[in-house]
Design a protein around this motif. Sequence first.
Motif, PDB file in Angstrom:
ATOM      1  N   LYS A 241      46.423  83.960  87.008  1.00 56.86           N
ATOM      2  CA  LYS A 241      45.828  82.960  86.028  1.00 56.86           C
ATOM      3  C   LYS A 241      44.837  83.651  85.151  1.00 56.86           C
ATOM      4  CE  LYS A 241      43.026  78.988  85.734  1.00 56.86           C
ATOM      5  NZ  LYS A 241      41.890  79.697  85.410  1.00 56.86           N
ATOM      6  N   SER A 242      44.048  84.522  85.878  1.00 60.84           N
ATOM      7  CA  SER A 242      42.930  85.013  85.111  1.00 60.84           C
ATOM      8  C   SER A 242      43.452  86.276  84.553  1.00 60.84           C
ATOM      9  CB  SER A 242      41.765  85.513  86.406  1.00 60.84           C
ATOM     10  OG  SER A 242      40.801  86.255  85.667  1.00 60.84           O
ATOM     11  N   GLY A 243      44.251  87.018  85.150  1.00 60.28           N
ATOM     12  CA  GLY A 243      44.875  88.176  84.517  1.00 60.28           C
ATOM     13  C   GLY A 243      45.477  88.152  83.126  1.00 60.28           C
ATOM     14  N   ILE A 244      46.045  86.656  83.125  1.00 62.45           N
ATOM     15  CA  ILE A 244      46.691  86.575  81.891  1.00 62.45           C
ATOM     16  C   ILE A 244      45.739  86.556  80.743  1.00 62.45           C
ATOM     17  CG2 ILE A 244      47.972  84.715  80.497  1.00 62.45           C
ATOM     18  CD1 ILE A 244      49.256  83.845  82.994  1.00 62.45           C
ATOM     19  N   GLY A 245      44.745  85.990  81.022  1.00 62.95           N
ATOM     20  CA  GLY A 245      43.629  85.860  79.789  1.00 62.95           C
ATOM     21  C   GLY A 245      43.191  87.210  79.660  1.00 62.95           C
TER      22      GLY A 245
ATOM     23  N   ALA B  37      38.274  80.613  79.060  1.00 65.06           N
ATOM     24  CA  ALA B  37      38.735  79.310  79.311  1.00 65.06           C
ATOM     25  C   ALA B  37      39.688  79.574  80.495  1.00 65.06           C
ATOM     26  CB  ALA B  37      39.265  78.378  78.086  1.00 65.06           C
ATOM     27  N   ILE B  38      40.517  80.577  80.478  1.00 63.22           N
ATOM     28  CA  ILE B  38      41.396  81.063  81.373  1.00 63.22           C
ATOM     29  C   ILE B  38      41.113  81.704  82.621  1.00 63.22           C
ATOM     30  CG2 ILE B  38      42.713  82.704  80.159  1.00 63.22           C
ATOM     31  CD1 ILE B  38      45.380  81.448  81.148  1.00 63.22           C
ATOM     32  N   SER B  39      40.187  82.790  82.367  1.00 64.81           N
ATOM     33  CA  SER B  39      39.960  83.825  83.028  1.00 64.81           C
ATOM     34  C   SER B  39      38.692  83.554  83.981  1.00 64.81           C
ATOM     35  CB  SER B  39      39.708  85.127  82.196  1.00 64.81           C
ATOM     36  OG  SER B  39      40.980  85.369  81.861  1.00 64.81           O
ATOM     37  N   ILE B  40      37.658  83.058  83.570  1.00 59.47           N
ATOM     38  CA  ILE B  40      36.488  83.055  84.414  1.00 59.47           C
ATOM     39  C   ILE B  40      36.498  81.948  85.358  1.00 59.47           C
ATOM     40  CG2 ILE B  40      34.850  83.605  82.331  1.00 59.47           C
ATOM     41  CD1 ILE B  40      34.213  80.621  82.175  1.00 59.47           C
ATOM     42  N   PRO B  41      35.929  82.101  86.460  1.00 63.19           N
ATOM     43  CA  PRO B  41      36.206  81.207  87.768  1.00 63.19           C
ATOM     44  C   PRO B  41      35.602  79.623  87.083  1.00 63.19           C
ATOM     45  CG  PRO B  41      34.769  83.034  88.475  1.00 63.19           C
ATOM     46  CD  PRO B  41      34.952  83.077  86.905  1.00 63.19           C
ATOM     47  N   CYS B  42      36.877  78.913  87.058  1.00 65.15           N
ATOM     48  CA  CYS B  42      36.736  77.560  87.001  1.00 65.15           C
ATOM     49  C   CYS B  42      36.432  76.582  88.071  1.00 65.15           C
ATOM     50  CB  CYS B  42      38.028  76.875  86.098  1.00 65.15           C
ATOM     51  SG  CYS B  42      39.511  76.790  87.298  1.00 65.15           S
TER      52      CYS B  42
ATOM     53  N   ALA C 256      50.599  80.654  76.974  1.00 68.87           N
ATOM     54  CA  ALA C 256      50.391  80.846  78.286  1.00 68.87           C
ATOM     55  C   ALA C 256      49.323  79.544  78.837  1.00 68.87           C
ATOM     56  CB  ALA C 256      50.010  82.082  78.873  1.00 68.87           C
ATOM     57  N   MET C 257      48.179  79.677  77.873  1.00 68.66           N
ATOM     58  CA  MET C 257      47.027  78.751  78.304  1.00 68.66           C
ATOM     59  C   MET C 257      47.621  77.300  78.274  1.00 68.66           C
ATOM     60  SD  MET C 257      43.939  80.768  76.209  1.00 68.66           S
ATOM     61  CE  MET C 257      42.661  79.452  76.728  1.00 68.66           C
TER      62      MET C 257
ATOM     63  N   VAL D 196      42.055  67.428  85.600  1.00 67.74           N
ATOM     64  CA  VAL D 196      42.180  66.658  84.018  1.00 67.74           C
ATOM     65  C   VAL D 196      41.386  67.535  83.027  1.00 67.74           C
ATOM     66  CG1 VAL D 196      42.264  64.713  82.544  1.00 67.74           C
ATOM     67  CG2 VAL D 196      43.052  64.484  84.826  1.00 67.74           C
ATOM     68  N   PHE D 197      40.097  67.697  83.231  1.00 67.97           N
ATOM     69  CA  PHE D 197      39.296  68.374  82.502  1.00 67.97           C
ATOM     70  C   PHE D 197      39.676  69.731  82.304  1.00 67.97           C
ATOM     71  CE2 PHE D 197      35.628  71.209  81.776  1.00 67.97           C
ATOM     72  CZ  PHE D 197      35.199  70.804  80.619  1.00 67.97           C
ATOM     73  N   VAL D 198      40.092  70.497  83.302  1.00 72.79           N
ATOM     74  CA  VAL D 198      40.431  71.730  82.985  1.00 72.79           C
ATOM     75  C   VAL D 198      41.779  71.939  82.287  1.00 72.79           C
ATOM     76  CG1 VAL D 198      41.059  73.714  84.469  1.00 72.79           C
ATOM     77  CG2 VAL D 198      39.144  72.991  85.106  1.00 72.79           C
ATOM     78  N   SER D 199      42.628  71.081  82.584  1.00 75.95           N
ATOM     79  CA  SER D 199      43.984  71.268  82.114  1.00 75.95           C
ATOM     80  C   SER D 199      43.713  70.919  80.536  1.00 75.95           C
ATOM     81  CB  SER D 199      45.053  70.507  82.689  1.00 75.95           C
ATOM     82  OG  SER D 199      44.555  68.778  82.601  1.00 75.95           O
ATOM     83  N   LEU D 200      43.183  69.914  80.244  1.00 73.34           N
ATOM     84  CA  LEU D 200      42.816  69.694  78.534  1.00 73.34           C
ATOM     85  C   LEU D 200      41.935  70.761  78.091  1.00 73.34           C
ATOM     86  CD1 LEU D 200      41.746  65.738  78.749  1.00 73.34           C
ATOM     87  CD2 LEU D 200      44.088  66.782  78.005  1.00 73.34           C
ATOM     88  N   LEU D 201      41.253  71.334  78.623  1.00 69.50           N
ATOM     89  CA  LEU D 201      40.426  72.751  78.139  1.00 69.50           C
ATOM     90  C   LEU D 201      41.477  73.751  77.628  1.00 69.50           C
ATOM     91  CD1 LEU D 201      37.777  74.009  77.338  1.00 69.50           C
ATOM     92  CD2 LEU D 201      37.649  74.836  79.759  1.00 69.50           C
ATOM     93  N   LEU D 202      42.207  74.016  78.898  1.00 69.53           N
ATOM     94  CA  LEU D 202      43.404  74.941  78.551  1.00 69.53           C
ATOM     95  C   LEU D 202      44.176  74.654  77.416  1.00 69.53           C
ATOM     96  CD1 LEU D 202      44.210  75.991  82.204  1.00 69.53           C
ATOM     97  CD2 LEU D 202      42.824  77.303  80.659  1.00 69.53           C
ATOM     98  N   ILE D 203      44.943  73.449  77.282  1.00 67.71           N
ATOM     99  CA  ILE D 203      45.636  73.000  76.242  1.00 67.71           C
ATOM    100  C   ILE D 203      44.919  73.018  74.728  1.00 67.71           C
ATOM    101  CG2 ILE D 203      46.902  71.176  75.267  1.00 67.71           C
ATOM    102  CD1 ILE D 203      47.310  70.275  78.096  1.00 67.71           C
TER     103      ILE D 203
END
Length: 228
Positions: A21-25, A104-109, A170-171, A74-81
């Motif tokens: 997940k982090s590597g994609i970003g 948003a996708i790479s740093i530790p959430c 991907a995000m 829910v918060f993380v999913s909406l942030l990524l979208i």
Amino acid sequence: MDSAALTVIGILIGILVFGIKSGIGCGFSNISTREIFAVGGSYFLLALLFGSITDHTNLDAFEKFSSMGMGIHVFVSLLLIVTGIYTQKKWNLGKDVSRHTFLAISIPCPVCLAALAVSCILLSESLNLPGIKVGLLVGVAFFIAVVASSFLFRFGKVRFGKTPETMGSAMMMIGIYYLLGALLIPAYIQTKKDEPCFNRRRRNRNYASYGFWSYYPCRFFPGTYKEA
């Protein structure tokens, strides 16, 4: 296969998933190699931090945090979208914002932080190792997963001519996956509500037996199981 082996396998799978997940970003954004190592290093340092306090805490310490599990997902999913849509829109307008939106996708959430903490606790309890050693092992595994996947995706980006628009897609896909998980997992678990959850005396042993992922349904969606 004994419980310790199952725990290690489950944790390694979890680390690989979050590392990818982090590597994609990192791989699809236009950041430098040094910044990729910095992202991987952040996971390493956080694992050391969690490992250092593992000897003074246990899974029950996450009771309050886990009660916010649904909201966090829910918060993380909406942030990524939203960030994925923004990244694609800006790229189509001729502007590359991937150096910022990749965070948003790479740093530790919060979900990744929970994964780090639970990994350290489960390994410490299952392998009877000092917390700092467990933190070091988990940190190295996360660092390798993040850096290796980042360079793999970067190679694919160059080889197949991908752009930050791919990262945006991907995000959005990961965000939708998170959102569906937050909506569907409680509904599925509700169908199993008559099956008793792990009681407190056997909880740690059973978590270890079922591996890393068994922790989340019970703890991050409280109320869907009942104590034995």
